[in-house]
Write an enzyme that holds these catalytic residues in place. Structure first.
Site, PDB file in Angstrom:
ATOM      1  CD  GLU A  92      24.586  50.445  37.042  1.00 52.22           C
ATOM      2  OE1 GLU A  92      24.002  51.278  36.635  1.00 52.22           O
ATOM      3  OE2 GLU A  92      25.923  49.997  36.985  1.00 52.22           O
ATOM      4  CB  CYS A 105      25.967  39.976  35.130  1.00 56.05           C
ATOM      5  SG  CYS A 105      27.355  40.577  35.995  1.00 56.05           S
ATOM      6  CB  CYS A 112      34.864  45.371  45.370  1.00 53.72           C
ATOM      7  SG  CYS A 112      35.828  43.891  45.344  1.00 53.72           S
ATOM      8  CB  CYS A 116      41.598  44.594  40.871  1.00 50.09           C
ATOM      9  SG  CYS A 116      41.294  43.072  41.880  1.00 50.09           S
ATOM     10  CB  CYS A 119      38.489  46.459  38.852  1.00 50.65           C
ATOM     11  SG  CYS A 119      36.709  46.443  39.439  1.00 50.65           S
ATOM     12  N   GLY A 160      31.444  43.688  43.289  1.00 52.47           N
ATOM     13  CA  GLY A 160      31.832  43.046  44.546  1.00 52.47           C
ATOM     14  C   GLY A 160      32.395  41.723  44.283  1.00 52.47           C
ATOM     15  CD  GLU A 161      35.964  37.843  45.533  1.00 51.77           C
ATOM     16  OE1 GLU A 161      36.736  38.122  44.459  1.00 51.77           O
ATOM     17  OE2 GLU A 161      35.302  36.705  45.573  1.00 51.77           O
ATOM     18  CB  SER A 190      33.496  35.638  38.624  1.00 49.64           C
ATOM     19  OG  SER A 190      34.675  36.348  38.370  1.00 49.64           O
ATOM     20  CB  SER A 213      39.487  37.590  38.290  1.00 47.78           C
ATOM     21  OG  SER A 213      37.942  37.880  37.893  1.00 47.78           O
ATOM     22  CG  LEU A 214      45.059  33.437  36.303  1.00 45.31           C
ATOM     23  CD1 LEU A 214      45.178  32.878  37.623  1.00 45.31           C
ATOM     24  CD2 LEU A 214      45.656  32.375  35.224  1.00 45.31           C
ATOM     25  CG  ASN A 215      42.426  39.527  35.739  1.00 43.32           C
ATOM     26  OD1 ASN A 215      42.037  38.973  34.508  1.00 43.32           O
ATOM     27  ND2 ASN A 215      41.910  40.107  36.628  1.00 43.32           N
ATOM     28  CG  ASN A 289      35.626  47.042  28.474  1.00 41.29           C
ATOM     29  OD1 ASN A 289      35.653  47.020  27.222  1.00 41.29           O
ATOM     30  ND2 ASN A 289      35.047  46.054  28.941  1.00 41.29           N
ATOM     31  CB  CYS A 332      34.301  44.200  31.554  1.00 43.30           C
ATOM     32  SG  CYS A 332      33.880  42.713  30.944  1.00 43.30           S
TER      33      CYS A 332
HETATM   34  N1  SAH Z   1      35.020  40.151  42.101  1.00 43.72           N
HETATM   35  C1  SAH Z   1      34.965  39.068  41.307  1.00 43.72           C
HETATM   36  C2  SAH Z   1      33.668  39.248  40.463  1.00 43.72           C
HETATM   37  C3  SAH Z   1      33.539  40.326  39.460  1.00 43.72           C
HETATM   38  S1  SAH Z   1      33.762  39.827  37.754  1.00 43.72           S
HETATM   39  C4  SAH Z   1      36.108  39.172  40.257  1.00 43.72           C
HETATM   40  O1  SAH Z   1      36.771  39.803  40.377  1.00 43.72           O
HETATM   41  O2  SAH Z   1      36.373  37.798  39.665  1.00 43.72           O
HETATM   42  C5  SAH Z   1      34.473  41.258  37.088  1.00 43.72           C
HETATM   43  C6  SAH Z   1      35.334  40.863  36.211  1.00 43.72           C
HETATM   44  O3  SAH Z   1      35.582  41.993  35.393  1.00 43.72           O
HETATM   45  C7  SAH Z   1      36.676  40.269  36.547  1.00 43.72           C
HETATM   46  O4  SAH Z   1      37.002  38.990  35.811  1.00 43.72           O
HETATM   47  C8  SAH Z   1      37.545  41.558  36.365  1.00 43.72           C
HETATM   48  O5  SAH Z   1      38.877  41.139  36.156  1.00 43.72           O
HETATM   49  C9  SAH Z   1      37.363  42.035  35.110  1.00 43.72           C
HETATM   50  N2  SAH Z   1      37.331  43.605  34.992  1.00 43.72           N
HETATM   51  C10 SAH Z   1      37.315  44.504  36.096  1.00 43.72           C
HETATM   52  N3  SAH Z   1      37.558  45.760  35.372  1.00 43.72           N
HETATM   53  C11 SAH Z   1      37.614  45.483  34.122  1.00 43.72           C
HETATM   54  C12 SAH Z   1      37.936  46.366  32.943  1.00 43.72           C
HETATM   55  N4  SAH Z   1      38.085  47.575  33.068  1.00 43.72           N
HETATM   56  N5  SAH Z   1      37.930  45.877  31.668  1.00 43.72           N
HETATM   57  C13 SAH Z   1      37.635  44.329  31.492  1.00 43.72           C
HETATM   58  N6  SAH Z   1      37.330  43.638  32.392  1.00 43.72           N
HETATM   59  C14 SAH Z   1      37.457  44.136  33.727  1.00 43.72           C
HETATM   60 FE1  SF4 Z   2      36.717  43.559  43.212  1.00 43.93          FE
HETATM   61 FE2  SF4 Z   2      36.657  41.839  41.253  1.00 43.93          FE
HETATM   62 FE3  SF4 Z   2      36.832  44.522  40.870  1.00 43.93          FE
HETATM   63 FE4  SF4 Z   2      38.952  43.127  41.920  1.00 43.93          FE
HETATM   64  S1  SF4 Z   2      37.948  42.915  39.692  1.00 43.93           S
HETATM   65  S2  SF4 Z   2      38.150  45.103  42.645  1.00 43.93           S
HETATM   66  S3  SF4 Z   2      37.741  41.699  43.080  1.00 43.93           S
HETATM   67  S4  SF4 Z   2      35.049  43.582  41.516  1.00 43.93           S
END
Ligand code: SAH
Ligand code: SF4
Length: 347
Positions: A92, A105, A112, A116, A119, A160-161, A190, A213-215, A289, A332
């Protein structure tokens, strides 16, 4: 004989193919222009070539296209595109209008492998890497579909990453900047933090913007929510960010998904200020989300606002990212390709 997909060829490959056919080299340039800038979906559409030449080319070549399987428009204007690939996998892409910008996007992998915990894409594991032309074709296809509107920005924040599909993503970035003529300043990649690839990126790719994506603000929490942190812990990740070449006024974006009672305390905000010292940065706070079966919860708005205020007092630019396209599951962590492949996006 299997026909050659002109869209899958690099510039050099296309040039040799054209030479083999006994055609002058400027034909390669013309073809690139028609595929990437005029969005030709077939050789027949390249009307700058004579009918005879198009027929000659079509004997041994064709132009592949992502198959647009679905398109949904959200109340807030966000649009989601579902694409089918040649092997029937699906991905998508999401189009997000925002004031004077129109951001697309795009996905870099089917699924992936990074796993995480918060996700949805991670839950499915990796199906496969996207080829470079499949990455670029998301832009070509959406551009063609939305005419006369024009995409202004690209973010690699879909499924994906990107740095785990390094070579194809780098190749795609060259095609996007050189063939489609989109400035690298309007492109953001990202990553979850694959340190050696963050260091390699500026040596190999056009100078695109970097988002991390620090988190989390401690290794303990980050190890728990993002397993990649066990290989490349926070200190190494932030050192790589310090080394990332930035032209004047450019900054690294740090995405911070806010998870209730996991990473949303005032102490986290204060630690974040310290972690980012010395890095030209901005922070995007993304309230989690939720999705069916998710363990995590979204913090209350007040909690998010407090966190933001602490960062701002610490002289850090911090924005709260509204979830867009929730009604069509395009925010997200909410994308869900038809064959149950979720993807995500965050802006
Ligand atoms: N894999 C790469 C690119 C994907 S970006 C990365 O992780 O950076 C996707 C973004 O959505 C990331 O910043 C991730 O931390 C965020 N994300 C993933 N699941 C989410 C959720 N359920 N709610 C809000 N943000 C989310
Ligand atoms: Fe992959 Fe990014 Fe999701 Fe982590 S947040 S599982 S790296 S898509």
């Amino acid at each position: 004989m299997k026909k050659i997909d002109l869209k899958a060829l690099s510039k050099q490959e296309l040039e040799s193919f054209i030479k083999e056919l006994g055609l002058p080299s400027f034909r390669a340039k013309q073809i690139l222009h028609w595929i990437y800038e005029k969005h030709a979906r077939s050789i027949q559409e390249i009307t700058e070539l004579s009918k005879d030449l198009r027929e000659k080319l079509s004997e041994s070549a064709y132009i592949s296209n992502l198959e647009l399987l679905g398109r949904q428009v959200s109340e807030d204007g966000t649009e989601k595109f579902l694409f089918g690939l040649e092997d029937a996998e699906t991905i998508e892409s999401v189009l997000i209008p925002d004031e004077d910008r129109l951001t697309l996007c795009i996905s870099s992998q089917v699924g992936c492998a990074m796993d995480c915990r918060f996700c949805l894409t991670g839950k499915l594991g990796l199906k496969r890497n996207l080829k470079s032309h499949e990455i670029v074709d998301q832009i070509i296809s959406v551009s063609k579909t939305i005419k006369p509107r024009q995409i202004t920005n690209i973010v690699l924040m879909g499924m994906g990453e990107p740095l785990a599909n390094f070579d194809n993503v780098v190749d795609a970035l060259w095609r996007i900047t050189e063939f489609m003529k989109i400035s690298p300043r309007r492109i953001t990649l990202s990553t979850s933090g694959i340190v050696p690839k963050i260091l390699e990126l500026p040596k190999k790719a056009p100078a695109v913007n970097l988002a991390i994506s620090l988190n989390a603000t401690t290794d303990e929490v980050r190890d728990y929510i993002m397993p990649i942190n066990k290989t490349y812990p926070l200190k190494e990740l932030l050192n790589a960010c310090r080394k990332f070449p930035l032209s004047p006024r450019r900054r690294i974006t740090f995405e911070y998904v806010m998870l209730k009672n996991v990473n949303d305390t005032p102490e986290d905000a204060k630690r974040l200020i310290n972690l980012l010292k010395g890095i030209p940065s901005k922070v995007n706070l993304i309230p989690f989300n939720p999705y069916e079966g998710s363990k995590f919860e979204r913090p209350e708005d007040a909690r998010v606002l407090d966190f933001q205020e602490i960062l701002i007092k610490g002289h850090i630019t911090a924005l709260i990212r509204k979830s867009k396209g929730q009604d069509i599951l395009a925010a997200c962590g909410q994308l869900k390709a038809r064959y149950s492949l979720p993807g995500l996006l965050c802006l």
